[in-house]
Design a protein around this motif. Structure first.
Motif, PDB file in Angstrom:
ATOM      1  N   GLY A 272       1.287   2.909  10.387  1.00  0.00           N
ATOM      2  CA  GLY A 272       1.261   1.621   9.700  1.00  0.00           C
ATOM      3  C   GLY A 272       0.012   1.413   8.863  1.00  0.00           C
ATOM      4  N   THR A 273      -0.692   2.485   8.542  1.00  0.00           N
ATOM      5  CA  THR A 273      -1.874   2.311   7.685  1.00  0.00           C
ATOM      6  C   THR A 273      -1.492   2.280   6.208  1.00  0.00           C
ATOM      7  N   VAL A 274      -0.266   2.659   5.884  1.00  0.00           N
ATOM      8  CA  VAL A 274       0.297   2.425   4.554  1.00  0.00           C
ATOM      9  C   VAL A 274       1.693   1.840   4.741  1.00  0.00           C
ATOM     10  N   ASP A 275       2.198   1.176   3.688  1.00  0.00           N
ATOM     11  CA  ASP A 275       3.504   0.511   3.785  1.00  0.00           C
ATOM     12  C   ASP A 275       4.646   1.373   3.279  1.00  0.00           C
ATOM     13  N   ALA A 276       4.315   2.327   2.413  1.00  0.00           N
ATOM     14  CA  ALA A 276       5.353   3.163   1.796  1.00  0.00           C
ATOM     15  C   ALA A 276       4.678   4.398   1.225  1.00  0.00           C
ATOM     16  N   ALA A 277       5.488   5.356   0.802  1.00  0.00           N
ATOM     17  CA  ALA A 277       4.938   6.546   0.148  1.00  0.00           C
ATOM     18  C   ALA A 277       5.883   6.993  -0.944  1.00  0.00           C
TER      19      ALA A 277
ATOM     20  N   ARG B 160       0.865  -1.193   0.000  1.00  0.00           N
ATOM     21  CA  ARG B 160       0.000   0.000   0.000  1.00  0.00           C
ATOM     22  C   ARG B 160       0.894   1.232   0.000  1.00  0.00           C
ATOM     23  N   VAL B 161       0.783   2.028  -1.043  1.00  0.00           N
ATOM     24  CA  VAL B 161       1.700   3.151  -1.227  1.00  0.00           C
ATOM     25  C   VAL B 161       0.930   4.471  -1.264  1.00  0.00           C
ATOM     26  N   ALA B 162       1.247   5.358  -0.343  1.00  0.00           N
ATOM     27  CA  ALA B 162       0.561   6.649  -0.270  1.00  0.00           C
ATOM     28  C   ALA B 162       1.154   7.657  -1.248  1.00  0.00           C
ATOM     29  N   THR B 163       0.281   8.526  -1.763  1.00  0.00           N
ATOM     30  CA  THR B 163       0.745   9.632  -2.591  1.00  0.00           C
ATOM     31  C   THR B 163      -0.271  10.763  -2.524  1.00  0.00           C
ATOM     32  N   GLU B 164       0.232  11.987  -2.699  1.00  0.00           N
ATOM     33  CA  GLU B 164      -0.683  13.140  -2.782  1.00  0.00           C
ATOM     34  C   GLU B 164      -0.696  13.537  -4.248  1.00  0.00           C
ATOM     35  N   PRO B 165      -1.769  13.187  -4.956  1.00  0.00           N
ATOM     36  CA  PRO B 165      -1.705  13.197  -6.417  1.00  0.00           C
ATOM     37  C   PRO B 165      -2.084  14.520  -7.088  1.00  0.00           C
ATOM     38  N   ALA B 166      -1.510  15.611  -6.613  1.00  0.00           N
ATOM     39  CA  ALA B 166      -1.706  16.887  -7.319  1.00  0.00           C
ATOM     40  C   ALA B 166      -0.337  17.517  -7.497  1.00  0.00           C
ATOM     41  N   PHE B 167       0.577  16.725  -8.054  1.00  0.00           N
ATOM     42  CA  PHE B 167       1.971  17.156  -8.123  1.00  0.00           C
ATOM     43  C   PHE B 167       2.584  16.732  -9.456  1.00  0.00           C
ATOM     44  N   PRO B 168       1.968  17.164 -10.574  1.00  0.00           N
ATOM     45  CA  PRO B 168       2.517  16.770 -11.869  1.00  0.00           C
ATOM     46  C   PRO B 168       3.888  17.398 -12.114  1.00  0.00           C
ATOM     47  N   PRO B 169       4.824  16.731 -12.768  1.00  0.00           N
ATOM     48  CA  PRO B 169       4.654  15.456 -13.467  1.00  0.00           C
ATOM     49  C   PRO B 169       4.956  14.235 -12.609  1.00  0.00           C
ATOM     50  N   PHE B 170       5.037  14.369 -11.292  1.00  0.00           N
ATOM     51  CA  PHE B 170       5.389  13.221 -10.453  1.00  0.00           C
ATOM     52  C   PHE B 170       4.187  12.343 -10.143  1.00  0.00           C
ATOM     53  N   GLU B 171       3.058  12.988  -9.777  1.00  0.00           N
ATOM     54  CA  GLU B 171       1.830  12.226  -9.560  1.00  0.00           C
ATOM     55  C   GLU B 171       0.645  13.139  -9.793  1.00  0.00           C
ATOM     56  N   PHE B 172      -0.289  12.644 -10.572  1.00  0.00           N
ATOM     57  CA  PHE B 172      -1.500  13.425 -10.823  1.00  0.00           C
ATOM     58  C   PHE B 172      -2.596  12.496 -11.314  1.00  0.00           C
ATOM     59  N   GLN B 173      -3.812  13.006 -11.227  1.00  0.00           N
ATOM     60  CA  GLN B 173      -4.939  12.218 -11.661  1.00  0.00           C
ATOM     61  C   GLN B 173      -5.307  12.583 -13.092  1.00  0.00           C
ATOM     62  N   ALA B 174      -5.301  11.609 -13.961  1.00  0.00           N
ATOM     63  CA  ALA B 174      -5.698  11.848 -15.354  1.00  0.00           C
ATOM     64  C   ALA B 174      -7.203  12.107 -15.389  1.00  0.00           C
ATOM     65  N   ALA B 175      -7.674  12.583 -16.552  1.00  0.00           N
ATOM     66  CA  ALA B 175      -9.099  12.920 -16.693  1.00  0.00           C
ATOM     67  C   ALA B 175      -9.992  11.736 -16.318  1.00  0.00           C
ATOM     68  N   ASN B 176      -9.544  10.535 -16.630  1.00  0.00           N
ATOM     69  CA  ASN B 176     -10.353   9.344 -16.319  1.00  0.00           C
ATOM     70  C   ASN B 176     -10.190   8.872 -14.870  1.00  0.00           C
ATOM     71  N   GLY B 177      -9.425   9.660 -14.069  1.00  0.00           N
ATOM     72  CA  GLY B 177      -9.274   9.314 -12.654  1.00  0.00           C
ATOM     73  C   GLY B 177      -8.049   8.466 -12.351  1.00  0.00           C
ATOM     74  N   ASP B 178      -7.403   7.920 -13.390  1.00  0.00           N
ATOM     75  CA  ASP B 178      -6.213   7.096 -13.158  1.00  0.00           C
ATOM     76  C   ASP B 178      -5.051   7.937 -12.635  1.00  0.00           C
ATOM     77  N   LEU B 179      -4.248   7.326 -11.782  1.00  0.00           N
ATOM     78  CA  LEU B 179      -3.033   7.995 -11.323  1.00  0.00           C
ATOM     79  C   LEU B 179      -1.956   7.855 -12.389  1.00  0.00           C
ATOM     80  N   GLU B 180      -1.277   8.941 -12.645  1.00  0.00           N
ATOM     81  CA  GLU B 180      -0.196   8.926 -13.623  1.00  0.00           C
ATOM     82  C   GLU B 180       0.978   9.720 -13.088  1.00  0.00           C
ATOM     83  N   GLY B 181       2.114   9.575 -13.747  1.00  0.00           N
ATOM     84  CA  GLY B 181       3.265  10.389 -13.402  1.00  0.00           C
ATOM     85  C   GLY B 181       4.528   9.571 -13.250  1.00  0.00           C
TER      86      GLY B 181
END
Ligand code: ARG
Length: 270
Positions: A99-104, A44-65
């Motif tokens: 311990g609610t996530v394993d990595a970030a 389980r890997v945490a991310t804050e997905p409003a940080f393009p180009p590292f992590e962001f949500q595509a129009a279809n909701g998928d995580l990309e980056g």
């Protein structure tokens, strides 16, 4: 559910629950399952997905980056399935500690302060902070020029730490970097201190208009994958990262997102 039934049953038998999926599922052969029974654990890997180009949500909701591709490649190499969980950036370290996530993986800078509470993988990319101002601003060129100015930052970030050191600055904090940049575009603050690649991407992509980056990088920072202290997964992730750096996979992902060959990476941040 993404956790395979047999893994689930075994975790139950071990009394661990699904929470320790990858640490628990491989037995003595490790979570990769290679040389074991070929099962796949879940990380389980945490991310804050409003940080393009590292992590962001595509129009279809998928995580990309870049981070998303890199983490999936590490999972593929090490033989575990990555399950991303979106969290507020300032909630990531508490989640690792609980311990609610394993990595970030979240464009997170390896800092001495964070190393007090979590562990990091080896550095996986070099970045640094930059100052952004309005395109027509000629007054602010460096950190010194920010004295007494209004600065927007993302909460819990190294940019926020840097802003806190500017004498007399009035700091506004936002939940995401794009929100801080928008505040600047709206003319409500004088500058934003944020990771240079992200600010440059926001400008280049046209997501934000009327801004420019001034001066040199304020800092040189290395991003790492964060893990709970003494996690068994740190070594597994480091080994997989080393393999994909050596075998060209890392370079392929880097090119995809940054359009250039990756620079040499040090094995440790300090
Ligand atoms: N590199 C900075 C830090 O570690 C900012 C990271 C923000 N990441 C994000 N996904 N919003 O503090």
């Amino acid at each position: 559910m993404m956790i395979k039934r047999s893994t689930f049953v075994r975790n139950l038998a071990l009394g661990l629950g699904a929470a320790f999926a990858i640490a628990a599922c491989g037995g003595s052969s490790g979570p990769s399952g290679s040389g074991g029974d070929g099962e796949t654990g879940v990380l389980r890997v945490a991310t804050e997905p409003a940080f393009p180009p590292f992590e962001f949500q595509a129009a279809n909701g998928d995580l990309e980056g870049f981070d998303i591709d890199l983490m999936n490649a590490i999972g593929e190499e090490a033989g575990f399935e990555v399950q991303f969980e979106s969290l507020p950036f300032d909630g990531i370290i508490p989640a690792l500690q609980a311990g609610t996530v394993d990595a970030a993986i979240s464009g997170m800078t390896i800092t001495q302060e964070r190393l007090q509470t979590v562990d990091f993988s080896r550095p996986y990319i070099k970045a640094g902070l930059a100052i952004a101002v309005k395109e027509d601003n000629t007054e602010i060129q460096s950190l010194e020029d920010l004295e007494g100015k209004r600065i927007a930052v993302q909460i819990g970030t190294t940019g926020a730490d840097q802003a806190a050191e500017v004498p007399g600055a009035v700091i506004s904090t936002f939940d995401s970097a794009p929100l801080a940049l928008q505040e600047l575009a709206n003319g409500n603050v004088d500058a934003v201190i944020n990771d240079a690649p992200v600010t440059l991407d926001a400008i280049a992509s046209g997501n934000i208009s009327g801004l420019k980056v001034v001066g040199e990088l304020v800092t040189e920072e290395f991003y790492g994958i964060a893990l709970p202290k003494d996690s068994d997964n740190t070594q597994i992730i480091n080994d997989a990262l080393a393999t994909i750096i050596d075998n060209g996979t890392y370079s392929e992902i880097y090119r995809k997102w940054f359009g250039a060959a990756p620079p040499e990476l040090p094995e440790s941040a300090f």
